[in-house]
Every structure is written in C-alpha cells, then in structure tokens.
Write an enzyme that holds these catalytic residues in place. Sequence first.
Site, PDB file in Angstrom:
ATOM      1  N   GLY A   1      26.757 -10.415 -13.167  1.00 53.67           N
ATOM      2  CA  GLY A   1      27.514  -8.632 -13.398  1.00 53.67           C
ATOM      3  C   GLY A   1      26.356  -7.852 -13.782  1.00 53.67           C
ATOM      4  N   GLY A   2      26.758  -7.091 -15.034  1.00 57.56           N
ATOM      5  CA  GLY A   2      25.961  -6.344 -15.452  1.00 57.56           C
ATOM      6  C   GLY A   2      25.469  -6.520 -16.412  1.00 57.56           C
TER       7      GLY A   2
ATOM      8  N   GLY B   1      -2.461  11.689   3.643  1.00 56.65           N
ATOM      9  CA  GLY B   1      -1.936  11.756   1.681  1.00 56.65           C
ATOM     10  C   GLY B   1      -1.813   9.849   1.507  1.00 56.65           C
ATOM     11  N   ALA B   2      -2.154   9.452   1.924  1.00 59.62           N
ATOM     12  CA  ALA B   2      -2.809   7.375   1.301  1.00 59.62           C
ATOM     13  C   ALA B   2      -3.652   7.947   0.802  1.00 59.62           C
ATOM     14  CB  ALA B   2      -1.799   6.606   2.588  1.00 59.62           C
TER      15      ALA B   2
END
Length: 517
Positions: free
Chosen positions: A172-173, A407-408
């Site tokens: 859960g949370g 771009g890398a």
Amino acid sequence: MGAEDARVSELRRRKAQAVAGGGQARVSAQHSKGKLTARERIELLLDDDSFMEIDPLVEHRCRDFDMDRNVIPGDGVVCGHGTIGGRTVYCFAQDFTVYGGSLGEMHGLKICKVLDMALKTGSPVIGLNDSGGARIQEGVASLGSYAEIFFRNVRASGVIPQISVIMGPCAGGAVYSPAITDFVIMVDQTSHMFITGPEVIKTVTNEEVSFEDLGGSATHATKSGVTHFTASDDESALDLVRDLVEMLPLNNLQRAPVLPTNDPVDRSCDSLQDLVPTNPKEPYDIVRAIEETVDDGAFLEVQAEFARNIVVGFARLGGHTVGVVANQPLFLAGCLDIDASVKAARFVRFCDSFNIPILTYVDVPGFLPGASQEWGGIIRHGAKLLYAYAEATVPKLTVITRKAYGGAYDVMSSKHIRGDYNVAWPSAQLAVMGAEGAVQIIHRRRIASSGNPSQERERLVDDYVETFANPYRAASLGYLDDVIQPSETRTVMIKALGALLEKEEVRPARKHGNIPL
Ligand code: HXC
C-alpha cells in the site's frame, strides 16, 4: 523488597516486556520464515555494543477492537542510534512479531522522532521495514503518522543519506517512504513491495499474479527499478548497508570519508589498451574499464540488473569516493533509453546532493530509436539525465572510450554542460552519428547516381571515418581537455580529481529548478 527495589524491578519488567516483543511463538515463526527479529537485525547492522535505544516504552493509545487489552511497550518498532565504522547513524526496525509490524499512530511517531534526530544531527538514517502496513485498528491515525514520515523523508532528502531495507511485507502507501529514500535494498524471497496486492488486482482487473511475481525482489530489480540492491538474506542485506554507508558522507555538508589504499595512484591500466575492439559494432564490457581504473578494482554497482545499458555505482579513486556512470555496450549497444536515463539521472543527482564527484565513461551510439520509446516519453525522460548532469556542481570527470554520437554526446557529461575534465581514448569517435547513417543522409543522391553505388558508399564511409571517427576534431576545438592512452586512465583521473576537490561553482539563487519529471 524496599520501595526503590520495587521501582527498579517495575522498570526491568517493562523493559523486558519491550524486548520480548510479540513473544517466543511469534519470534520462532519469524525465524522459521528465514527472517531475523528487529533486534537481531539492529545488532548486525551496527558496530558491536553501539546501539542506544530510544522510546522502548512508547505504547499505542488505541481503545478500539480491544486493543487496550493488548499493549506491548515499544509499539512494534525498535528505534535508536548507533555507529557504523565508528560514525553515528540513526535507525529503526519494524518488529513483525508485534501486531505484524503494522504502523499505528505511536509506532509512526517513533519513526518520526528518529528522522528528526537524524536530520538535526546530520546523520544517515536506515529503516528496516517489515510490516503489514497501516494498523487497521487505528484507522486514520495510522495514515496520519505515515504522512508525517513521508513529509520528513522529503525534508531530509538531499540533506542526509536515507536507506531503506525491505525485509518482509511493504504494501500500500507504505511503499512511498522507501521510494522517497535514496536506496532500497530488498531481501530475496522474504520481501515484497506493492501498492495493491494480488487479491485486489484479481478483483479489479481479473489478472492473476503471485506475490513474488508482483512485488518480489527479482521483479523490482529487473522490471520496475524500485530496488537498488538485492540481498540473498537478512545478514547480507545488513552487510550491504554497512558497505554503502562507509562510501557516503554523513550529510550534505560533509565529504565522504577518504580511505587510504595500497593501490598505486600511478598504476598503469595495461589491460585497457586493447579493451575497445577495432570493429565499432563489437561490444565489450565497460565494467572492466571501471574496475581497472578504480582503487583495488572495488566497484559497488547500484541497480545492476535494471537498465543494463547503463552502469552506475560507487568506487574510490585515490581514496576518494566517486560515483561512476558508464554506457554499457554489452546491452542495447549502450544506447540511452527511458529506463537508463532515469536510472542514471537519479544517481547523478544523489552524487551531486552529497558532494560525490562523478566519473563518466562514454560509449553511446545515441538514444534508442523506436515508437515505444517515443510514446513512452524518451524526450522528457532523456531530458532528466541532461538536466541532472547540467545541474551537478560536483567535480565531473569524463572518459570517452568509443562512440559519443548525437544528443547523447552532449548529455553524457560533455564539456558544454560543464564537465570539468574530459578526455578521450584514441579509439573515440565524436560525431553527429555513425559513418554509415551519416553517409546515407548526406550523400544519398551522389551514391544513387554513381556507376557503382556500393563502391561509392564504401569510399564515402571511409572518408567520413577518416575525418570524424576520431577524437582529434573535438580536441582541436577544446571540447576535450586531452586525448590519453587507455593505460593512463587511472593516473590521469586521480590527478584531475585531486585538482578538482576544492571546486566551487555557484548557480543562480532559486527555490528549486523544474526538472522534467
Ligand atoms: C493490524 C495486522 C496488520 C495490519 C498484519 N497484522 N497486518 N494488524 N493491521 N495492517 C497482524 C495480524 O492480524 C496478525 O496478528 C499478525 O499481524 C501477523 O499477521 P499474519 O497475517 O498472521 O502474518 P502472515 O501470514 O505472515 O501475513 C502477513 C501479511 C498479512 C501478508 C502482511 O498480515 C496481511 O495481508 N496483512 C494486511 C496487509 C494490508 O492490507 N495492510 C494494509 C495495506 S494498506 P495475530 O495477533 O493474529 O498474530 C496500507 C496503507 C498505508 O498499509 C497507507 C499509507 C499512506
């Protein structure tokens, strides 16, 4: 018995009750699952006799569901501080033998106290999680305490290292505290993390999935990337925490401890001379380059099984902790994809938060092409890594071993985004793209109109390779500080790091940047 003796024995009785936790039967059940108890875990985590407990006598104040008749001092979590390698750390360990380690109001507030003390004293905090989640009997009071913890985790982020070890259920949370912390370690087979369990999933989506497949360590190490390390049992998980803590500074105002080494700073890395194959399509293992460069070949890899096309982890150079980031040509040819970008970005930001210099090895053909990458948001995820490197002001050392394309090239700690010392090996190729792709684009017409297209293509590729497939154009522009022999890597990097340790780089004041999350 005198009055004082009676008082002391009352204290002893209460303390003994706290230590007994949920009682022998539950302790045996814990052991039979291959799990240690909270106190046994803390003993292994900390230096001998260094643990000092805080709040052993805290009790819950729930009066519903007959809880007032079931009060165990300590309320299911053992908290305090001690030392690792002689340095103070704060810790808490949930006790599954007490109400299934579930987190009620007071249990949660005990953890908050530990987080507050750790922050106040600038000490790392280590959470050993083993819990059935929100204590159902305490309702919203339990949720409130969870949120108090989350708030403190966020407040401490980037100020003190926070490490979570998952040693049982975490559902859960409850998963969000570990998720916010810097490192998550899961114990194989005995730990599970998920937001909604198998039964709920079956009801809502009709999917059938086991606990292990849904949220076991293998899943989170390979598929989700939630966990940074997997340990085979409780003991090795706790050993790993000690190793990790010894690599890190206590807080963001300090540096990591310097560990003297017998590994000579001028050791030649001979085996790196022929590490990079002459065929640009042939892969090799970048971890060999890392291990050969760093002190004693010791590399603590982080998230080793997730996004294997990028390698991240800690090592030491001349005794100083460095964070290493390296494209891995063995997987996806070392391309950057969504997972690799996110993995490396978070690691770079951790290093920058805690004054840990970054050593980057570059062999990247570019971003991974594909519709699923584009639709998955490679644009914004790739931008995270670019942002993280550009934002980082710690010393940044870069070694380009082979490809640095497109771009890398810019993203991978290039000079332009303020790499401090960037070198290349003679095998490096810095270009917009590989030769074949480039020739096909810029010479398409020429190739088509030639009498012998394949011969012409070959000639043009050779031409392009001659001009661009080397580091010298970039070196002539000052985009590289030098071109070095691979065997010199260790010596050169240690010298460069030594000169950069006092680096200061000031950025404009702002509340915080807006990293593309
Ligand atoms: C109160 C709990 C509890 C809980 C377990 N126990 N979980 N008590 N609140 N959340 C108690 C059990 O009643 C039992 O008490 C003891 O702990 C051991 O549990 P067992 O079920 O016997 O152990 P096991 O078979 O090992 O199963 C462990 C388990 C299971 C898988 C964790 O107990 C379970 O599913 N619990 C509920 C988990 C859950 O749904 N939690 C809420 C998640 S949502 P006795 O006295 O019989 O020994 C959540 C939200 C957080 O946590 C939100 C944060 C914002």
